[in-house]
Design an enzyme around this catalytic site. Sequence first.
Site, PDB file in Angstrom:
ATOM      1  N   CYS A  22       0.724  -1.246   0.102  1.00 26.35           N
ATOM      2  CA  CYS A  22       0.002   0.014   0.113  1.00 26.35           C
ATOM      3  C   CYS A  22       0.899   1.153   0.043  1.00 26.35           C
ATOM      4  O   CYS A  22       0.482   2.379  -0.719  1.00 26.35           O
ATOM      5  CB  CYS A  22      -0.908   0.081   1.173  1.00 26.35           C
ATOM      6  SG  CYS A  22      -0.124  -0.155   2.732  1.00 26.35           S
ATOM      7  N   HIS A 124      -2.639   0.944   7.069  1.00 27.85           N
ATOM      8  CA  HIS A 124      -2.657   1.159   5.628  1.00 27.85           C
ATOM      9  C   HIS A 124      -2.555   2.413   5.427  1.00 27.85           C
ATOM     10  O   HIS A 124      -2.835   3.405   6.033  1.00 27.85           O
ATOM     11  CB  HIS A 124      -4.135   0.744   5.448  1.00 27.85           C
ATOM     12  CG  HIS A 124      -4.288   0.741   3.888  1.00 27.85           C
ATOM     13  ND1 HIS A 124      -3.918   0.004   2.858  1.00 27.85           N
ATOM     14  CD2 HIS A 124      -5.288   1.464   3.171  1.00 27.85           C
ATOM     15  CE1 HIS A 124      -4.448   0.398   1.827  1.00 27.85           C
ATOM     16  NE2 HIS A 124      -5.334   1.183   1.915  1.00 27.85           N
ATOM     17  N   ASP A 139      -7.325   5.409  -2.431  1.00 34.35           N
ATOM     18  CA  ASP A 139      -7.237   4.417  -1.511  1.00 34.35           C
ATOM     19  C   ASP A 139      -7.085   3.101  -2.428  1.00 34.35           C
ATOM     20  O   ASP A 139      -7.644   3.112  -3.307  1.00 34.35           O
ATOM     21  CB  ASP A 139      -8.158   3.930  -0.593  1.00 34.35           C
ATOM     22  CG  ASP A 139      -8.028   2.888   0.248  1.00 34.35           C
ATOM     23  OD1 ASP A 139      -7.124   2.407   0.161  1.00 34.35           O
ATOM     24  OD2 ASP A 139      -9.005   2.724   1.177  1.00 34.35           O
TER      25      ASP A 139
END
EC number: 3.4.19.12
Length: 238
Positions: A22, A124, A139
Amino acid sequence: MVINEMNSKPQIYHEKQVKELCALHALNNLFQTRNTFSKSDLDTICRSLSPNVWINPHRSMLGFGNYDINVIMAALQKQGCEAIWFDKRKDPGCLDLSNIFGFILNVPSDYKLGFVMLPIRRRHWITIRQIQGNFYNLDSKLDSPQLIGRGSDLISYLKEQLDCKEKELFVVVSQEVEEKQLWMHQYTINLVQESHMKESLTNCHSIDSINSENEYRNRDAEVLRLNEVRNCITENSF
């Protein structure tokens, strides 16, 4: 993956989640280019941050990713940018959006192995970026970029996100903006400086008060000692 949502919407580069990468996706989504950074680049940064170690503290033990903020900050510096931790005690309204390149949000995330949810909490990384006048949530776990809206919408969104104690916000700016503190409105900087001055003055007054109190105590002690000496002299004179 480049998304072209109808003719009226801009082309947006949006990397989707792979393994624990991520941080890599957040960086590439921030700069809107696939090859701004690669996994190899971030692994190299990890080794430079902690050379000669068996287990690198800046990434997953298995080498699948899960890079920490130190890696992200070092990567941003290679692009002439800085990541500034935003103090959640401040109102996001103090941010000067015209001088900010983007945002990286750190949020808690559940960990899955396939379709099985594991009792492990991970962090994250999410990029928020302005593209052609609108702010988007990029995202990597989303199917497509999420429209947030204009500046006022972003401020409301950030306030809502930062109400959660487990979420942290990093403001991404150029190194020049960071040096000159142009990422906050000038009136906010003045208020902060005034607050620091008042705090310093308060501390000085407190120290002066303590010193004065100690002086009075010392004087009282000296008076008591003098009285004791006088009493002794008086008693011995008889």
